[in-house]
Design a protein around this motif. Structure first.
Motif: not given
Ligand code: ADQ
Length: 480
Positions: A105-128
């Motif tokens: 866990q000490s190597r984690c970078n919990f940047d809050p901005g990453y979450w939107n990108s993660y869910t957005g790209v997951n949606r792209k994979f789902a659409e495909a």
């Protein structure tokens, strides 16, 4: 399984990656455990494989993929912008989930901005995936990059059976709890009909998290599977330890050219005992810790210097992430320190190969090695341990294996288990392997090979697909 039910496999990467070569863009095999495991499976069934192909122009992608579409398994590329790759892949997947799920866990970078990108790209994979999935398709989503795909698909009205397999470990509650998006992710996973984990350890951890974070979930254990009920949906949670194509490795290892190459490697290393490490260059694989253990071994057993060499093969990985670059520097610094401290003109203690090696060369290295040193700090399974066993044509190699690799659950009997953080313990294991009588090594390797042969990748796929197909198929299997 009914041949008519097409499989839609969804993973971050396709089995081939678009790369620019001297004659323009070309398709190269992708690296990593997931692709290695799934490639033989897809050679035997029809369907679609949805994933990222690498960076390239749309017309190159279409031209290069067209011949493959005629071969049965159609590759469906998902195009991602550089900023999506950064937020979804480099960021959320590899700076948050990867280290956290490996207990780092000490190597984690919990940047809050990453979450939107993660869910957005997951949606792209789902659409495909939704574009190619028929109503009776089996949708099989892979790994930590794509945990939200199932929920996106259900949101689009897809009713097909869906399964998810996690290739990496699932962490214990006190670690998983640190994830700011823990409830969203856990809840989303229950849109799948099957959640597959590598080992009983992961299943235990997962269930502990569900009990604590989703207390409304009704859990019922039936033998080795757990059925979870909520809002009218039943999800099966079970461990499916992944395997390799044993026969392919064993067959390859017997080939004359491989035998010759293995002998050549032995000669080139002066007939010394060979200890082998093969890894993606990743901090979870414990390469610096392993090098320090080898250094400790050389410092302790002075009489064995010159009688043994370590061959460390690493395939470059995730090089855009600064930590991986630092790891390469640290690895190379340690190797030159050991070679400088102990080597002499006739003996190099550590041989270092930093590139992807061809399958034939890899199998020859496995065959030439006396001992495989597989010491990840934590690993979902670890295919290298299994590949080494499958390639042990003479059945006399020794396997030193981290107790924190998923593979340790199956390969306990036969391997020498070590704590990768315990340098002295690993050095002692190397000494024990060096001194072990051939008959004992053969007995151990026989057991290991039996296990790896039985729990092969086809069996893994068949098991998962029976559950993915539904309760009836699973019942049939239980009755057979
Ligand atoms: P990985 O973390 O990629 O996989 P692993 O299971 O060891 O780890 O697989 C690595 C693969 O890459 C092996 O097939 C190996 O032969 C190959 N490889 C490594 N170095 C190489 C080199 N220099 N040249 C060529 N090939 C090389 C993830 C999880 C694992 C899990 C797998 C499968 O992290 O825990 O076992 O998925 O589920």
């Amino acid at each position: 399984m009914k041949a008519s039910r097409r499989m839609v496999l969804v993973s971050n990467r396709l089995p081939t990656t678009l790369e620019s070569g001297p004659d323009g863009p070309a398709l190269k095999p992708s690296s990593g455990g997931l692709v290695t495991a799934m490639r033989p499976v897809f050679q035997t069934r029809k369907g679609y494989w949805v994933g990222w192909l690498g960076e390239g122009r749309q017309e190159d992608v279409e031209r290069l993929l067209e011949p493959r579409a005629r071969e049965g398994c159609e590759l469906v590329p998902v195009a991602l912008t550089p900023s999506e790759r950064k937020g979804f892949y480099t960021g959320f997947s590899n700076e948050i989930v990867w280290p956290l799920f490996h207990d780092l866990q000490s190597r984690c970078n919990f940047d809050p901005g990453y979450w939107n990108s993660y869910t957005g790209v997951n949606r792209k994979f789902a659409e495909a995936a939704a574009r190619v999935a028929s109503a009776d398709a089996l949708i099989w989503v892979h790994d930590y990059h794509l945990m939200m795909v199932g929920e996106c698909l259900r949101g689009m009205g897809v009713q097909a059976r869906m399964g998810f397999f996690l290739h990496i470990p699932f962490p214990a509650l006190d670690i998983f709890e640190k994830l700011p998006w823990r409830s969203q992710i856990l809840r989303a996973l229950f849109q799948y009909d099957v959640i597959g984990l590598q080992t009983a350890r992961d299943q235990r951890n997962f269930l502990e998290c569900v009990r604590r974070l989703l207390p409304e979930m009704d859990l019922e254990r039936v033998d080795d599977e757990v059925r979870a009920r909520m809002d009218g949906r039943v999800t099966v949670i079970r461990s499916f330890p992944i395997g390799i194509d044993f026969d392919e490795f064993a067959h390859h290892a017997k080939q004359v050219e491989v035998t010759r190459r293995a002998e050549e490697i032995r000669r080139e290393l002066g007939g010394r005992k060979i200890v082998l490490g093969v890894d993606r260059l990743d901090y979870t694989k414990g390469v610096p810790e392993r090098l320090k253990a080898f250094q400790h071994f050389l410092a302790t057993w002075r009489n064995l210097r010159r009688k043994i060499s370590l061959v460390q093969v690493v395939v470059p990985s995730r090089e855009s992430i600064p930590e991986y670059h630092d790891l390469k520097m640290e690895t190379e610094r340690l190797i030159s320190q050991i070679n400088g401290q102990y080597g002499d003109p006739g003996w190099t203690p550590v041989h270092y190969i930093h590139r992807r090696v061809e399958r034939g060369e890899l199998v020859a290295l496995y065959r030439a090695a006396d001992t495989a040193l597989v010491t990840p700090l934590k690993d979902g399974m670890n295919l290298v341990a299994k590949e080494f066993c499958a390639a042990q044509e003479g059945e006399s190699g020794a396997l030193i294996l981290s107790e924190f690799a998923g593979a340790a659950e199956q390969l306990r009997e036969g391997s020498i288990l070590v704590n990768p953080y315990d340098m002295r313990g690993v050095a002692e294991a190397l000494h024990a392997a060096y001194r072990m009588p051939r008959t004992e090594r053969m007995e151990r390797m026989k057991k290991l090979r039996r296990t790896v042969r039985q729990a092969n990748v086809f069996r893994w796929c068949e098991d998962f697909c029976l559950y993915l197909e539904g309760a009836e198929a699973a019942k049939l299997r239980a009755a057979s």
